[in-house]
Write an enzyme that holds these catalytic residues in place. Structure first.
Site, short mmCIF file in Angstrom:
data_model
loop_
_atom_site.label_atom_id
_atom_site.label_comp_id
_atom_site.label_asym_id
_atom_site.label_seq_id
_atom_site.Cartn_x
_atom_site.Cartn_y
_atom_site.Cartn_z
N ARG A 1 74.17 -3.31 33.40
CA ARG A 1 73.28 -3.44 32.24
C ARG A 1 72.08 -4.34 32.54
O ARG A 1 71.53 -4.99 31.67
CB ARG A 1 74.05 -3.92 30.99
CG ARG A 1 75.20 -2.97 30.62
CD ARG A 1 75.82 -3.21 29.29
NE ARG A 1 74.89 -3.17 28.18
CZ ARG A 1 74.39 -2.06 27.60
NH1 ARG A 1 74.73 -0.88 28.07
NH2 ARG A 1 73.58 -2.15 26.58
N LEU A 2 71.68 -4.36 33.81
CA LEU A 2 70.51 -5.13 34.24
C LEU A 2 69.30 -4.20 34.26
O LEU A 2 68.66 -3.98 35.28
CB LEU A 2 70.76 -5.73 35.63
CG LEU A 2 72.03 -6.59 35.75
CD1 LEU A 2 72.21 -7.07 37.18
CD2 LEU A 2 71.99 -7.75 34.78
#
Length: 190
Positions: free
Chosen positions: A169-170
């Site tokens: 989720r970067l």
């Protein structure tokens, strides 16, 4: 000066090549004058550096909200590409000439439907709508003109955000913001 449009064109072309159905499907969010939101999926029918155009009945809920509060947001989500594009801006009606040109490209049944549908209004039953549709098809055997209550809305972008999914989720987020002299570009935290 860097603008968001080359990147939009690239991502949109990739979606057209890879998405199975309606790569031009986009969520359109509008709000009433007092800020009550409403969102629905529509089809983007054209775009250029002036804005992004969708067509509809001018008496529909979305059109009523746009008339009350001429600001909107579009959100493309191409799940298989793991990408989104969010477009925020003001809304203006397209010219009659532009609406006529697009309407002429629609299939005959879609043209008739634009006349027959009282979009967003309660419908007593499907038979009522189908009777209205049949009447329009009979009334216009040689060609169906654009109804006066049907046109397009152009979302004139003030912000365009490109979102690319990343592991953990970067995500990668790039935001273009329109200024008086062009566009600024920057990154956003995931």
């Amino acid at each position: 000066m860097e603008t968001p449009f080359p990147q939009f064109a690239s991502w949109f072309a990739t979606a057209a090549e890879t998405e199975i159905n309606d790569p031009n499907a986009v969520s359109l969010a509008t709000a009433t004058a007092d800020g009550r939101p409403s969102v629905r999926v529509v089809l983007l029918k054209s775009w250029d550096e002036q804005g992004f155009v969708v067509y509809t009945n001018l008496e529909s809920r979305k059109s009523r909200e746009i008339k009350e509060n001429p600001h909107a947001q579009l959100n493309f989500h191409w799940k298989s590409q793991r990408r989104q594009i969010r477009i925020t801006g003001s809304v203006e009606q397209v010219s009659d000439q532009e609406a006529d040109s697009y309407f002429a490209t629609r299939p005959r049944l879609s043209q008739a439907g634009a006349w027959a549908s009282l979009q967003s209004q309660p419908m007593p039953d499907r038979a009522t709508f189908e009777a209205r549709l049949a009447d329009i098809m009979r009334r216009y055997p040689a060609g169906i003109p654009r109804p006066p209550h049907w046109s397009g809305w152009r979302i004139v972008p003030t912000e365009i955000e490109f979102w690319q999914d990343r592991d953990g989720r970067l995500h990668e987020r790039t935001l273009f913001t329109r200024t008086d002299t062009g566009w600024t570009v920057g990154m956003l935290y995931p």
